[in-house]
Write an enzyme that holds these catalytic residues in place. Structure first.
Site, PDB file in Angstrom:
ATOM      1  N   GLU A 120      35.267 -12.688   8.313  1.00 45.68           N
ATOM      2  CA  GLU A 120      36.048 -12.291   7.147  1.00 45.68           C
ATOM      3  C   GLU A 120      35.762 -13.231   5.981  1.00 45.68           C
ATOM      4  O   GLU A 120      34.963 -14.163   6.093  1.00 45.68           O
ATOM      5  CB  GLU A 120      37.543 -12.291   7.469  1.00 45.68           C
ATOM      6  CG  GLU A 120      38.101 -13.673   7.780  1.00 45.68           C
ATOM      7  CD  GLU A 120      39.571 -13.661   8.148  1.00 45.68           C
ATOM      8  OE1 GLU A 120      40.106 -12.581   8.463  1.00 45.68           O
ATOM      9  OE2 GLU A 120      40.202 -14.753   8.126  1.00 45.68           O
TER      10      GLU A 120
ATOM     11  N   ASP B 215      43.136 -18.771   0.651  1.00 46.31           N
ATOM     12  CA  ASP B 215      42.164 -17.765   0.209  1.00 46.31           C
ATOM     13  C   ASP B 215      41.846 -17.930  -1.285  1.00 46.31           C
ATOM     14  O   ASP B 215      41.881 -16.961  -2.054  1.00 46.31           O
ATOM     15  CB  ASP B 215      42.691 -16.351   0.470  1.00 46.31           C
ATOM     16  CG  ASP B 215      43.288 -16.197   1.851  1.00 46.31           C
ATOM     17  OD1 ASP B 215      42.717 -16.761   2.804  1.00 46.31           O
ATOM     18  OD2 ASP B 215      44.322 -15.518   1.991  1.00 46.31           O
TER      19      ASP B 215
ATOM     20  N   ASN C  65      38.476  -8.178  15.473  1.00 49.66           N
ATOM     21  CA  ASN C  65      39.331  -7.805  14.346  1.00 49.66           C
ATOM     22  C   ASN C  65      38.554  -7.268  13.163  1.00 49.66           C
ATOM     23  O   ASN C  65      38.989  -6.321  12.512  1.00 49.66           O
ATOM     24  CB  ASN C  65      40.149  -9.016  13.897  1.00 49.66           C
ATOM     25  CG  ASN C  65      41.254  -9.359  14.866  1.00 49.66           C
ATOM     26  OD1 ASN C  65      41.032  -9.428  16.077  1.00 49.66           O
ATOM     27  ND2 ASN C  65      42.452  -9.560  14.348  1.00 49.66           N
TER      28      ASN C  65
ATOM     29  N   ARG D 240      48.321 -24.144   3.814  1.00 51.94           N
ATOM     30  CA  ARG D 240      46.878 -24.084   3.576  1.00 51.94           C
ATOM     31  C   ARG D 240      46.684 -24.331   2.084  1.00 51.94           C
ATOM     32  O   ARG D 240      47.118 -23.536   1.249  1.00 51.94           O
ATOM     33  CB  ARG D 240      46.309 -22.726   4.002  1.00 51.94           C
ATOM     34  CG  ARG D 240      46.341 -22.499   5.502  1.00 51.94           C
ATOM     35  CD  ARG D 240      45.714 -21.176   5.899  1.00 51.94           C
ATOM     36  NE  ARG D 240      46.512 -20.037   5.460  1.00 51.94           N
ATOM     37  CZ  ARG D 240      46.127 -18.773   5.586  1.00 51.94           C
ATOM     38  NH1 ARG D 240      44.943 -18.494   6.109  1.00 51.94           N
ATOM     39  NH2 ARG D 240      46.904 -17.787   5.183  1.00 51.94           N
TER      40      ARG D 240
ATOM     41  N   HIS E  90      37.696 -19.459   4.148  1.00 45.08           N
ATOM     42  CA  HIS E  90      37.929 -18.449   3.106  1.00 45.08           C
ATOM     43  C   HIS E  90      37.585 -19.023   1.735  1.00 45.08           C
ATOM     44  O   HIS E  90      38.423 -19.171   0.854  1.00 45.08           O
ATOM     45  CB  HIS E  90      39.342 -17.900   3.119  1.00 45.08           C
ATOM     46  CG  HIS E  90      39.415 -16.569   2.450  1.00 45.08           C
ATOM     47  ND1 HIS E  90      39.904 -15.441   3.073  1.00 45.08           N
ATOM     48  CD2 HIS E  90      39.012 -16.169   1.214  1.00 45.08           C
ATOM     49  CE1 HIS E  90      39.808 -14.414   2.240  1.00 45.08           C
ATOM     50  NE2 HIS E  90      39.271 -14.837   1.113  1.00 45.08           N
TER      51      HIS E  90
END
Length: 325
Positions: free
Chosen positions: A201, A16, A164, A299, A265
């Site tokens: 998201e 992120d 979600n 990640r 992200h």
């Protein structure tokens, strides 16, 4: 390696990722840390320098069991708004799911009013929860300015909509308070948005060529994770969802040939030359994940230049393969 190619991975085990280039000439970097227990900032004169800059912890989660900012600190972003620094992030009071099988995060804001935000923890002020019209799972807030107004964009669960999280936008009264009712811009609906989980998201906004482009991430956080995009003319009402068009296909996704899986992200920044647009994102180089992908630490943060098509839309290309030159 040319001046517009960057080491991949640039920063390991940071998901992120958010990079902001300030008027002081420094790049500022923050991201989720694998332990999800704190917020760090790095700063450097160059993007490569961020990889070697010492991370400074500027805020830690509250003690376990002590309330809504005591667990699972996710996806911080650093913004400079009206002369002060702000960090948006999501946090929960528990690692447990609610009755609907959802995490229980809400969105929060920190403030700092001096020049250099890489400072002692006690200098950041908690401004509290950013409340919307629903008391539900919410996360991944970002902010952008346009024509004197500040806009807030985020992901949130609507109990009446399958999945979600959806994407919402509102104007801000101040950096931690909404001024207008939230408007939904997108929900998971296409096949590539509902693999593993129904998710929209991680919104990120860039303004070029008379339009706003809002990228976002969809599906589960494994190799199915991919990026979509919404587009709105900059002379239109940004709070009218009818003015936003949505890509039917992902604009950035896994590339099996280079073993880059689940890119997403993202955020946007500008290169050292002051003109080349860059996309910042996270990615993995394998698909065999043991357990919940959320708790797999690998990640990594990557940075890549991207170009613009003749019609003024961005061309993000493919995820960059790892290099160690």
């Amino acid at each position: 390696m040319s001046k517009l190619e960057y080491t991949a991975q640039l920063i390991i085990q940071r998901a992120d990722p958010y990079i902001y280039k300030h008027t002081d000439g420094y790049y500022y970097f923050t991201a989720s840390v694998p332990s999800y227990n704190r917020i760090e900032i790095r700063r450097a004169r160059t993007l490569e320098g961020l990889a070697h800059a010492a991370p400074r912890t500027i805020w830690r989660k509250h003690p376990d069991g002590s309330g809504p900012m005591s667990q699972l600190i996710w996806a911080p972003e650093i913004h400079f708004i009206d002369g002060k620094w702000y960090i948006y992030f999501a946090a929960s009071h528990t690692k447990e799911f609610d009755n609907n099988g959802m995490f229980q995060h809400r969105m929060f804001c920190l403030e700092y009013d001096q020049a250099n935000p890489v400072c002692a923890e006690e200098n950041w002020i908690e401004k509290g929860q950013i409340k919307t019209d629903k008391d539900t799972f919410s996360l991944d807030a970002t902010e952008f300015d346009w024509q004197g107004d500040h806009y807030y964009v985020w992901a949130q669960k609507d109990p009446a909509i399958r999945g979600n999280s959806n994407l919402y936008i509102a104007k801000l009264k101040n950096p931690w308070t909404l001024a207008t009712k939230p408007v939904m811009l997108s929900k998971p609906e296409y096949d590539w948005e509902i693999r593993g989980f129904w998710v929209n998201e991680g919104p990120a906004v860039i303004h070029r060529n008379g339009r706003f482009f809002m990228t976002y991430s969809a599906s589960a956080t494994d190799e199915n994770y991919a990026m979509g995009m919404l587009t709105c003319p900059d002379d239109a009402d940004l709070l009218d969802p009818n003015n936003w068009s949505k890509s039917k296909e992902p604009v950035f996704q896994s590339d099996l040939t280079t073993h880059q899986y689940g890119p997403g992200h993202n955020s946007f920044t500008i290169a050292e030359d002051g003109k080349t647009d860059l996309m910042v994102y996270h990615c993995r180089d394998y698909t065999e994940i043991k357990g919940d992908p959320l708790y797999d630490p690998n990640r990594h943060t990557l940075v890549k230049p991207f170009s613009w098509n003749d019609d003024g839309t961005p061309d993000f290309g493919k995820p960059v393969p790892y290099n160690y030159d």
